[in-house]
Design a protein around this motif. Structure first.
Motif, PDB file in Angstrom:
ATOM      1  N   SER A   1       0.832  -1.203   0.000  1.00  0.00           N
ATOM      2  CA  SER A   1       0.000   0.000   0.000  1.00  0.00           C
ATOM      3  C   SER A   1       0.864   1.249   0.000  1.00  0.00           C
ATOM      4  O   SER A   1       0.396   2.339  -0.325  1.00  0.00           O
ATOM      5  N   GLY A   2       2.118   1.104   0.382  1.00  0.00           N
ATOM      6  CA  GLY A   2       3.009   2.251   0.503  1.00  0.00           C
ATOM      7  C   GLY A   2       3.241   2.644   1.944  1.00  0.00           C
ATOM      8  O   GLY A   2       4.250   3.262   2.269  1.00  0.00           O
ATOM      9  N   ASP A   3       2.302   2.297   2.829  1.00  0.00           N
ATOM     10  CA  ASP A   3       2.484   2.603   4.248  1.00  0.00           C
ATOM     11  C   ASP A   3       2.118   1.407   5.113  1.00  0.00           C
ATOM     12  O   ASP A   3       1.580   1.549   6.202  1.00  0.00           O
TER      13      ASP A   3
ATOM     14  N   GLY B   1       5.370   5.476   2.111  1.00  0.00           N
ATOM     15  CA  GLY B   1       5.822   5.739   0.744  1.00  0.00           C
ATOM     16  C   GLY B   1       4.635   5.807  -0.199  1.00  0.00           C
ATOM     17  O   GLY B   1       4.741   5.401  -1.362  1.00  0.00           O
ATOM     18  N   ARG B   2       3.508   6.312   0.291  1.00  0.00           N
ATOM     19  CA  ARG B   2       2.300   6.384  -0.546  1.00  0.00           C
ATOM     20  C   ARG B   2       2.529   7.223  -1.797  1.00  0.00           C
ATOM     21  O   ARG B   2       2.009   6.906  -2.876  1.00  0.00           O
ATOM     22  N   CYS B   3       3.287   8.301  -1.678  1.00  0.00           N
ATOM     23  CA  CYS B   3       3.521   9.162  -2.837  1.00  0.00           C
ATOM     24  C   CYS B   3       4.282   8.402  -3.920  1.00  0.00           C
ATOM     25  O   CYS B   3       3.975   8.524  -5.110  1.00  0.00           O
TER      26      CYS B   3
ATOM     27  N   GLY C   1      -6.113   1.568 -12.838  1.00  0.00           N
ATOM     28  CA  GLY C   1      -5.880   1.059 -11.491  1.00  0.00           C
ATOM     29  C   GLY C   1      -4.429   1.063 -11.067  1.00  0.00           C
ATOM     30  O   GLY C   1      -4.053   0.331 -10.152  1.00  0.00           O
ATOM     31  N   HIS C   2      -3.612   1.893 -11.705  1.00  0.00           N
ATOM     32  CA  HIS C   2      -2.209   1.967 -11.297  1.00  0.00           C
ATOM     33  C   HIS C   2      -2.121   2.630  -9.923  1.00  0.00           C
ATOM     34  O   HIS C   2      -2.593   3.745  -9.731  1.00  0.00           O
ATOM     35  N   GLY C   3      -1.549   1.919  -8.985  1.00  0.00           N
ATOM     36  CA  GLY C   3      -1.466   2.413  -7.615  1.00  0.00           C
ATOM     37  C   GLY C   3      -2.233   1.560  -6.628  1.00  0.00           C
ATOM     38  O   GLY C   3      -2.107   1.742  -5.423  1.00  0.00           O
TER      39      GLY C   3
ATOM     40  N   ARG D   1      -4.522   0.350   2.045  1.00  0.00           N
ATOM     41  CA  ARG D   1      -5.062   1.396   1.181  1.00  0.00           C
ATOM     42  C   ARG D   1      -4.954   1.020  -0.288  1.00  0.00           C
ATOM     43  O   ARG D   1      -3.989   0.414  -0.723  1.00  0.00           O
ATOM     44  N   ASP D   2      -5.954   1.418  -1.035  1.00  0.00           N
ATOM     45  CA  ASP D   2      -5.877   1.440  -2.487  1.00  0.00           C
ATOM     46  C   ASP D   2      -6.199   2.869  -2.926  1.00  0.00           C
ATOM     47  O   ASP D   2      -6.134   3.796  -2.110  1.00  0.00           O
ATOM     48  N   LEU D   3      -6.507   3.089  -4.172  1.00  0.00           N
ATOM     49  CA  LEU D   3      -6.743   4.447  -4.651  1.00  0.00           C
ATOM     50  C   LEU D   3      -8.045   5.024  -4.102  1.00  0.00           C
ATOM     51  O   LEU D   3      -9.033   4.312  -3.927  1.00  0.00           O
ATOM     52  N   ASP D   4      -8.022   6.316  -3.847  1.00  0.00           N
ATOM     53  CA  ASP D   4      -9.211   7.041  -3.398  1.00  0.00           C
ATOM     54  C   ASP D   4      -9.509   8.113  -4.445  1.00  0.00           C
ATOM     55  O   ASP D   4      -9.285   9.304  -4.236  1.00  0.00           O
TER      56      ASP D   4
END
Length: 733
Positions: free
Chosen positions: A412-414, A562-564, A611-613, A642-645
């Protein structure tokens, strides 16, 4: 992709199609019947300066091949296959070429060995790097040490895996191929990574061009079967086309046909400019003390007690992240060292030196390397203890270390792998820069690694000046045209004569001006939605570093953040194996600037639509564990998923950014004295911020440097009571 997609390939299958090779379980009994072999006779090997540098760092890692085991075992799955996925994934994440696992028997130990009470062996194989071309100075450095270079890389991976297993409460020991205990050749066969052929163990894809290290352990794992003898030649059509999503032979052929001083990515095609695309008012940028960095401020208690306590564990509370910390610490004392009195005669040509250093960096594992002269403002003004830093080297060799696309795809990046992504890059970077610096010093030129654990320079301006990327909306983070934001950096400073690279322009300022995805997806709203401003002499989208730091330190459902990086549209892999659309978009982005007004809005929307991310479950290999009081447990607060919002709305007018200008920094000599961050003052300081146009107009009329660009001076510490805060610094032994 040209032929087959990597999207659904499980990460623990690795980058070679080992799963497609025929196996023969009968070879286990055959190997056991052969009995124990006599231990090897070791030779001194090559006696070059480079070989000595390798040997020094090999000895540093040797200290950590064994060690204390956590006092209780982690709640790992009973499923042995799931355990193996975690271990193999860890090895591939650390850039092993191939990984295999086998059960141990008496025949796996040498005749005079003292066998450990271990049941399984984990075999780590790393392929040889290419020998640089004739005429490249690095060819002479590496000749005779290609095996040792790969062995260093394999041993690095093995030590990390062994530390990981011990952190989970099981015994594990890492061995290199110079040990007199475990028969590495036999384990290579039993683990399905080699076939015996005329007295040698041959890999189906690499022949004998590889090095192997091993981990032995009492951690029960699912095992691999030995390769059938007919698997000796694995370079068939399936290999060349990349069937099953493995890296194709064609992509490997492409890389092998590039000059060794070039990276795997065509940076030579990117437009070069005289100055970074970010406006930098060189004469106004203040030199700042290390004490001013927000992660450093947390150590001294400037944020709050919770952040201070979490600073020592925020990125290391997962066993795999913690598995790399000792090695990073172990290299710090060796960043400085004596310089040989005599300069090597071969190092007189700056262009030849430049090519050689780049070739060497790639052999050691750098992703992309650039060189620049160091502007004075890129040096910190003071060390953590308040002592002054005077600029001492002319050049910076800057290496980007990829944090791993596939692993980022699964995260998820975090969540609980985020910290390990950073630690892996910091460890690899310190190793690369350390070996290079040691080698250069032995040839009579000063050099120093500037690592995450101990750096005298700020990396971001050097990354821009070295032509490795442009400053992005993410703020104090540079994007590369081929790997986006998905990297960490290491710098080696030196006075060795070199040829600097020029900064690059691939249109990122336009792209980031028209893309808000990182700001939308930031879990703590630290990334600005508005335009660029001038901050301490730099034009940038200024992030709210206090918010970012607090979230990364106190994230209880993961390690750091690292969500960004995860959600940035430029977080892609550009290779012959990548999607054709991605390759085409990358080519247009680098070469067709006139198309950007048309393509950028489409690319930004398409990135979300495709759906990239979002997380890709095929790429998740790690176990979610948290270290609490030295023992692994299930994460106490759960795990971020988390996925994309895409529908998230932010009231931009109410989105406040706190600005901590140079005049709000703590005194450089305030080590151990809490200088509390006052957020209200940071928000109020927004009125001092100039737009780019205002700054240029002020400069044009001869206006003075803004007072808020002047750093806080040293304090009178005569009556101050300092606290010992070293316990909150994770890099302090």
């Amino acid at each position: 992709m040209i032929f087959f997609s990597n999207k659904n390939r499980p990460f623990h299958h690795g980058f070679y199609p080992l799963e497609r090779l025929p196996r023969d379980e009968r070879l286990i009994e055959y190997e056991q019947r052969l009995g124990q072999n006599a231990g090897p006779v070791f030779s001194n090997g090559t006696s070059s300066n480079y070989a000595a540098a390798l040997e020094k760092y090999h000895a540093i890692f040797k200290q950590f091949c064994n060690g204390p085991v956590a006092p209780a075992r982690a709640p790992v799955p009973d499923d042995l296959e799931r355990r193996s996925i975690d271990v193999k994934g860890a090895g591939y994440f650390l850039d092993a070429g191939q990984i295999g696992i086998c059960e141990l028997s008496a025949s796996c130990w040498y005749q005079d060995a003292s066998p450990e009470d271990h049941t399984h062996g984990i075999v780590v194989l790393v392929e040889y790097s290419r020998l640089p071309e004739a005429g490249n100075l690095a060819s002479g450095w590496l000749e005779g040490s290609i095996h040792a270079t790969a062995q260093m890389r394999a041993f690095e991976v093995a030590v990390g895996i062994a530390n990981h297993i011990r952190a989970m409460g099981f015994n594990a020991t890492a061995y290199d191929d110079r040990n007199d205990q475990i028969d590495i050749g036999r384990l290579t066969v039993l683990a399905g990574l080699g076939v015996r052929d005329n007295g040698q163990v041959v890999n189906p894809y690499l022949g004998t061009g590889y090095s192997v290290a091993v981990v032995t352990t009492d951690y029960a794992l699912a095992t691999d079967k030995p390769l059938a003898r007919k698997a000796k030649n694995g370079r068939n059509l399936a290999y060349w086309l990349g069937i099953g999503g493995a890296t194709s032979g064609l992509e490997r052929w492409r890389r092998a046909n590039r000059k060794t001083h070039l990276s795997n990515y065509p940076m030579e095609q990117v437009k070069r400019v005289d100055r970074p695309t970010t406006l930098i008012l060189d004469d106004e940028v203040p030199r700042v003390p290390k004490r001013a960095g927000f992660f450093e401020r947390a150590i001294h208690g400037d944020l709050d007690k919770k952040a201070q306590v979490e600073r020592q564990r925020f990125s290391f509370k997962h066993p795999f992240a913690a598995a790399m910390l000792k090695q990073i610490r172990g290299m710090v004392p060796h960043q400085d060292g004596p310089v040989a009195e005599t300069k090597a005669l071969e190092l007189i040509d700056p262009e030849a030196n430049t090519k050689a250093l780049k070739s060497l960096s790639y052999a050691l594992g750098s992703e992309i390397t650039g060189i620049c002269e160091i502007p004075d403002y890129a040096w910190y003004s003071h060390k953590e203890d308040g002592s002054e830093i005077k600029p001492y080297h002319k050049y910076a060799v800057v290496c980007l270390i990829d944090q791993g696309y596939d692993t980022m795809e699964g995260a998820s990046g975090d969540d609980f792998i985020s910290g390990a992504q950073s630690m892996r890059a910091y460890m690899r970077g310190a190793l690369i820069a350390g070996i290079m610096a040691e080698h250069i010093r032995s040839m009579g030129h000063p050099a120093r690694p500037q690592t995450n654990a101990d750096s005298h320079v700020l990396h971001i301006p050097l990354v821009m000046w070295a032509g490795l990327g442009e400053l992005s909306r993410i703020g104090e983070l540079v994007l590369n045209p081929f790997i986006g934001p998905r990297f960490k950096t290491v710098v080696m400073t030196t006075d060795l004569p070199l040829v600097p690279d020029k900064p690059v322009d691939f249109g990122l300022q336009y792209f980031c001006s028209n893309c808000l995805k990182c700001a939308r997806e930031c879990p703590c709203d630290a990334i600005p939605f508005g335009d660029k401003v001038m901050f301490n002499g730099y034009e940038m989208w200024k992030p709210d570093v206090e918010r970012c730091t607090r979230y990364r330190l106190t994230n209880q459902r993961g390690l750091a953040c690292g969500r960004c990086m995860k959600t940035c549209p430029l977080n892609k892999v550009i290779s012959w194996d990548g999607p054709i659309a991605t390759q085409a978009a990358s080519w247009c982005g680098v070469n067709a600037f006139w198309l950007k007004p048309l393509l950028v809005p489409i690319a930004v929307k398409l990135d979300d639509l495709l759906g990239h991310g979002i997380r890709n479950p095929a790429k998740k290999w790690w176990l979610d564990l948290e270290i609490v009081d030295g023992v692994c447990v299930h994460p106490l607060k759960g795990v971020n998923q988390r996925d994309l919002d895409v529908n998230r709305k932010i009231d931009v007018q109410k989105h406040k950014v706190a600005y901590y200008h140079a005049d709000m920094m703590p005194p450089p000599n305030s080590s151990g004295i809490a200088m509390m961050v006052k957020r209200k003052d940071g928000v109020a300081a927004a009125v001092k911020v100039e737009t780019v146009e205002q700054a240029l107009a002020r400069k044009a009329r001869g206006g003075p440097v803004p007072e808020h660009y002047i750093p806080t001076p040293p304090m009178d510490t005569g009556e101050s009571q300092r606290e010992d805060v070293t316990g909150f610094n994770p890099y302090h032994n």
